[in-house]
Design a protein around this motif. Structure first.
Motif, PDB file in Angstrom:
ATOM      1  N   ARG A 258       0.839  -1.193   0.000  1.00 47.65           N
ATOM      2  CA  ARG A 258       0.000   0.000   0.000  1.00 47.65           C
ATOM      3  C   ARG A 258       0.875   1.244   0.000  1.00 47.65           C
ATOM      4  O   ARG A 258       1.851   1.336   0.755  1.00 47.65           O
TER       5      ARG A 258
ATOM      6  N   ASP B 167      -1.443   7.588   1.518  1.00 49.60           N
ATOM      7  CA  ASP B 167      -2.096   8.679   0.787  1.00 49.60           C
ATOM      8  C   ASP B 167      -1.242   9.938   0.725  1.00 49.60           C
ATOM      9  O   ASP B 167      -1.312  10.691  -0.241  1.00 49.60           O
TER      10      ASP B 167
ATOM     11  N   GLN C 102      -1.344   5.160 -13.030  1.00 49.94           N
ATOM     12  CA  GLN C 102      -2.113   4.086 -12.398  1.00 49.94           C
ATOM     13  C   GLN C 102      -1.632   3.826 -10.986  1.00 49.94           C
ATOM     14  O   GLN C 102      -2.420   3.579 -10.062  1.00 49.94           O
TER      15      GLN C 102
ATOM     16  N   ASP D  43      -3.083   6.581  -8.850  1.00 48.43           N
ATOM     17  CA  ASP D  43      -4.522   6.460  -8.665  1.00 48.43           C
ATOM     18  C   ASP D  43      -4.888   5.304  -7.736  1.00 48.43           C
ATOM     19  O   ASP D  43      -5.779   5.428  -6.892  1.00 48.43           O
ATOM     20  N   SER D  44      -4.198   4.189  -7.872  1.00 49.94           N
ATOM     21  CA  SER D  44      -4.530   3.002  -7.068  1.00 49.94           C
ATOM     22  C   SER D  44      -3.885   3.027  -5.692  1.00 49.94           C
ATOM     23  O   SER D  44      -4.349   2.340  -4.768  1.00 49.94           O
ATOM     24  N   ARG D  45      -2.806   3.819  -5.536  1.00 45.07           N
ATOM     25  CA  ARG D  45      -2.017   3.850  -4.302  1.00 45.07           C
ATOM     26  C   ARG D  45      -1.616   2.438  -3.899  1.00 45.07           C
ATOM     27  O   ARG D  45      -1.598   2.073  -2.721  1.00 45.07           O
ATOM     28  N   GLN D  46      -1.201   1.667  -4.888  1.00 41.54           N
ATOM     29  CA  GLN D  46      -0.835   0.276  -4.616  1.00 41.54           C
ATOM     30  C   GLN D  46       0.261  -0.161  -5.583  1.00 41.54           C
ATOM     31  O   GLN D  46       0.169   0.062  -6.782  1.00 41.54           O
TER      32      GLN D  46
ATOM     33  N   THR E  96       2.181  -3.437  -6.991  1.00 43.68           N
ATOM     34  CA  THR E  96       2.140  -4.890  -7.109  1.00 43.68           C
ATOM     35  C   THR E  96       3.284  -5.323  -8.008  1.00 43.68           C
ATOM     36  O   THR E  96       3.435  -4.817  -9.122  1.00 43.68           O
TER      37      THR E  96
END
Length: 475
Positions: free
Chosen positions: A7, A10, A459, A462-465, A467
């Motif tokens: 994560r 923010d 992306q 926007d996703s704050r993720q 992977t």
């Protein structure tokens, strides 16, 4: 192999960086407003790849609205650049502001605020006015320190009500190391005394600007952007470990310690005295450095530095150089960016984070630059003309992973900033190696095109993720 999903907080910066001289170009520049970089380019153009330099750059000064829109499209939360000292003033002695150039920054700040991107400003990114180098010897002079503080005073008076994150220097060790320590750049003078004097006066200038900002009661912070090289010894043997410690002392701690701890390492001062390196400093200057430390630090991290114990005798007629204590070492089998000639080792971010946590009081900091420069990126264009820079996406993902992992382990790290937003000119390499999320087409009126990495970065924001698949060899 394993899958990791992290994560992104923010409030974590996902930005990009550049500088004034590498992007703006000379449009509107007046006679007498040359920076050190401009003078170098004019006196030594043949060493710049294909003759490109700061004259054209990316023409950001005329195309900033287009580029700010691209920043938003690429998902940047923050953008760091510099104000060009040599262009902000028309008279450096009397601190007369060039209103045309200053208005351009008024407009840029307003445009970035409209687009919701926070601007972070650096006061000096190699942009020492050339005339101050010619007349006073540049940062070798205390007069230049005072003129820089007066310049900063004018900048703060104009913009501090709009911009709240300021930085005194970007990579303050670089110019004097290339010019006076290694004599690799114009005007080519090996002089270790001048090298250390420049180091000290930049540390002093940082303290004076921090004092100015606080005395004026401005809202915000003043930091500095450093480029300590994470230094690894060849082996665990004491002689190799000592070589790494010495490299770290001369190239990293000479700026890290004054900025964060407010003092020079005692060992450094003793060695400079032992080797008869002459530099002028006073007790009052050391007191200022101790009292006015920075609020935060940006760290530029690209590659590791590896050293080993020196294997040759130092010639008695050769002036002292820190290389007296080390030799460079290349790790066999290392991952490489072959375009740039740099080792790829994402672990450097984690290791630097833990060092700041454990040795420097866990001060607030962020990755101020991290990036991958690749030559001839046009070979990676798809049928639609978009550069498929999956190598850059992988590089960012691996380095961002180490940043977030360090944060999870207690590092006071507030963000990751990519070098660079667009392709831009670099010293000597010019546009040879491309770093940007955005392509600059030099053959087509500097047309801008988003690379695949720009959409991926958006992306990510926007996703704050994050992977990614982790290779256990580098995690």
């Amino acid at each position: 192999m394993s899958i990791k999903i992290l994560r992104i907080p923010d409030n974590f910066i996902l930005g990009a960086a550049a500088s004034a001289w590498q992007t703006e170009g000379w449009s509107g520049k007046k006679p007498g407003q040359d920076s050190y970089l401009d003078a170098w380019y004019q006196n030594d153009r043949h060493v710049w790849h294909n003759g490109y330099g700061p004259a054209g750059a990316t023409d950001f000064i005329n195309r900033y609205k287009e580029d700010v829109a691209l920043m938003k499209a690429a998902g940047l939360t923050h953008y760091r650049t510099s104000i060009n000292w040599s262009r902000f003033l028309t008279d450096y002695e009397n601190v007369v502001v060039d209103e045309e150039y200053a208005q351009y920054y008024d407009n840029l700040i307003d445009e970035m605020q409209r687009q919701g991107i926070e601007l972070m400003l650096c006061l000096e990114h190699y942009e020492l006015p050339a005339v101050l180098l010619e007349q006073y010897g540049g940062w070798g002079s205390k007069k230049v320190v005072e003129l820089y503080v007066r310049y900063a005073e004018q900048v703060f008076a104009r913009y501090a009500h709009k911009v709240t994150r300021w930085f005194t220097f970007n990579e303050p060790i670089v110019v004097q190391t290339r010019v006076y320590l290694d004599a690799l750049r114009w005007p080519y003078e090996q002089n270790t005394h001048k090298w250390m004097q420049w180091n000290h006066h930049k540390n002093l200038a940082t303290a004076k600007v921090v004092k100015l900002f606080r005395d004026k009661g401005y809202t915000g912070t003043v930091g500095t952007i450093l480029n300590p090289e994470v230094t690894y010894p060849r082996s665990s043997a004491p002689h190799d470990v000592k070589a790494a410690q010495m490299y770290d002392l001369f190239y990293n701690r000479v700026f890290l310690d004054p900025a964060i701890k407010g003092e020079y390492p005692a060992e450094l001062i003793a060695l400079l005295q032992q080797h008869e390196v002459q530099w002028d400093y006073t007790a009052e200057e050391l007191k200022l450095i101790a009292q006015y430390r920075v609020d935060e630090v940006g760290i530029n991290l690209y590659y590791p530095h590896r050293v080993k114990a020196p294997s040759r005798a130092w010639h008695p007629d050769t002036p002292f150089h820190p290389a007296y204590y080390y030799d460079h070492f290349e790790l066999p089998g290392r991952r490489m960016n072959k375009s740039r000639g740099w080792e790829i080792q994402p672990q450097i971010i984690y290791d630097m984070a833990m060092r700041i946590k454990n040795e420097y009081g866990n001060v607030p900091w962020f990755v101020a630059e991290s990036g991958m420069g690749i030559e001839n990126e046009a070979q990676f264009k798809n049928a639609e003309g978009e550069i498929q820079d999956d190598y850059r996406i992988a590089f960012i993902a691996e380095h961002l992973y180490q940043t977030l992992r360090a944060r999870e382990d207690g590092a006071n790290c507030h963000g990751y900033m990519l070098w660079a937003f667009t392709d831009n000119v670099s010293p000597m390499n010019a546009f040879k190696n491309r770093y940007g999320l955005i392509e600059i087409d030099l053959d087509n009126q500097r047309q801008r095109r988003m690379k695949k990495s720009a959409g991926w970065y958006r992306q990510l924001r926007d996703s704050r993720q994050l992977t990614l698949t982790i290779d256990d060899e580098w995690k």
